[in-house]
Design an enzyme around this catalytic site. Structure first.
Site, PDB file in Angstrom:
ATOM      1  N   GLY A  47       0.829  -1.192   0.000  1.00  0.00           N
ATOM      2  CA  GLY A  47       0.000   0.000   0.000  1.00  0.00           C
ATOM      3  C   GLY A  47       0.865   1.244   0.000  1.00  0.00           C
ATOM      4  O   GLY A  47       2.074   1.178   0.247  1.00  0.00           O
ATOM      5  N   HIS A 149      -3.542   0.974   8.173  1.00  0.00           N
ATOM      6  CA  HIS A 149      -2.180   1.512   8.116  1.00  0.00           C
ATOM      7  C   HIS A 149      -2.120   2.698   7.137  1.00  0.00           C
ATOM      8  O   HIS A 149      -1.564   3.759   7.463  1.00  0.00           O
ATOM      9  CB  HIS A 149      -1.227   0.389   7.679  1.00  0.00           C
ATOM     10  CG  HIS A 149       0.192   0.805   7.469  1.00  0.00           C
ATOM     11  ND1 HIS A 149       1.233   0.334   8.230  1.00  0.00           N
ATOM     12  CD2 HIS A 149       0.750   1.674   6.563  1.00  0.00           C
ATOM     13  CE1 HIS A 149       2.367   0.892   7.805  1.00  0.00           C
ATOM     14  NE2 HIS A 149       2.100   1.705   6.791  1.00  0.00           N
ATOM     15  N   GLU A 150      -2.725   2.516   5.947  1.00  0.00           N
ATOM     16  CA  GLU A 150      -2.685   3.598   4.950  1.00  0.00           C
ATOM     17  C   GLU A 150      -3.464   4.816   5.425  1.00  0.00           C
ATOM     18  O   GLU A 150      -3.037   5.957   5.241  1.00  0.00           O
ATOM     19  CB  GLU A 150      -3.217   3.115   3.595  1.00  0.00           C
ATOM     20  CG  GLU A 150      -2.431   1.999   2.955  1.00  0.00           C
ATOM     21  CD  GLU A 150      -0.940   2.190   3.009  1.00  0.00           C
ATOM     22  OE1 GLU A 150      -0.453   3.328   2.906  1.00  0.00           O
ATOM     23  OE2 GLU A 150      -0.243   1.176   3.181  1.00  0.00           O
TER      24      GLU A 150
END
Ligand code: NI
Length: 187
Positions: A47, A149-150
């Site tokens: 990502g 997370h992104e």
């Protein structure tokens, strides 16, 4: 298209909340997304968020392929565990349950390291895709992890700030010493 330079931990763009994309169909947004996808693939990442390429806008790209999903899941559960290469503009996350799951994370902005991060295991996310369509999905497992997370990048957060046990911040070359789970690709 171009491969973009990735900002590393310490650069202020990674610590600053990103701005809403006002016009998701603007040509410069489409160009940014194409370059982000190319950069993610070149870096072999799972990502990438726009602030990681020095653009403080709310755009992420990610993928959660089958080979990262837990083979022990039923077919129906595996569906939530995987996602094709996906673009999300102005994403939002809703946590769907109290279950928390730990996993190893890496980040292209924190090269060479892995950290054990606990996050909600079951989420729903929404955002706009490359062609302005609304994307809404339920996610579990690695899929839920990579999206969170992104989206953390869009709030100016890197995964080490989510860690509760910094003895589990390690060099990826040493991850074989931990038996719990194999390291995940960086994002
Ligand atoms: Ni990252």
């Amino acid at each position: 298209m171009a491969i973009l330079k990735i900002a590393r931990m310490g650069h202020p763009v990674l610590a600053t909340p990103a701005r809403i994309v006002e016009d998701p169909s603007a040509p410069e947004i489409r160009r940014l997304i194409k370059d982000m996808v190319e950069t993610m693939m070149d870096a072999n990442g799972a990502g990438l968020a726009a602030p990681q390429v020095h653009v403080p806008l709310r755009v992420v790209v990610f993928q959660a392929p089958e080979e990262r999903s837990d083979p022990g899941q039923s077919e129906e559960e595996r569906f939530d565990h995987t996602a094709p290469q996906t673009v999300l503009i102005n994403p939002q996350i809703e946590v769907l349950g109290p279950e928390i799951e730990g996993g190893w994370e890496g980040c292209l902005s924190v090269p060479g390291l892995r950290g054990w991060v606990e996050r909600p295991a079951h989420i729903r996310y929404r955002g706009l895709g490359l062609d302005g369509e609304t994307i809404e999905r339920v996610a579990r497992g690695f899929h839920a992890r990579v999206v969170q997370h992104e989206c953390d990048h869009l709030e100016g957060r890197l995964y080490p700030s989510r860690m509760t046990d910094l003895s589990r911040l390690i060099f990826e070359s040493e991850i074989r010493h931990f038996h719990s789970r194999e390291g995940q690709a960086a994002s």
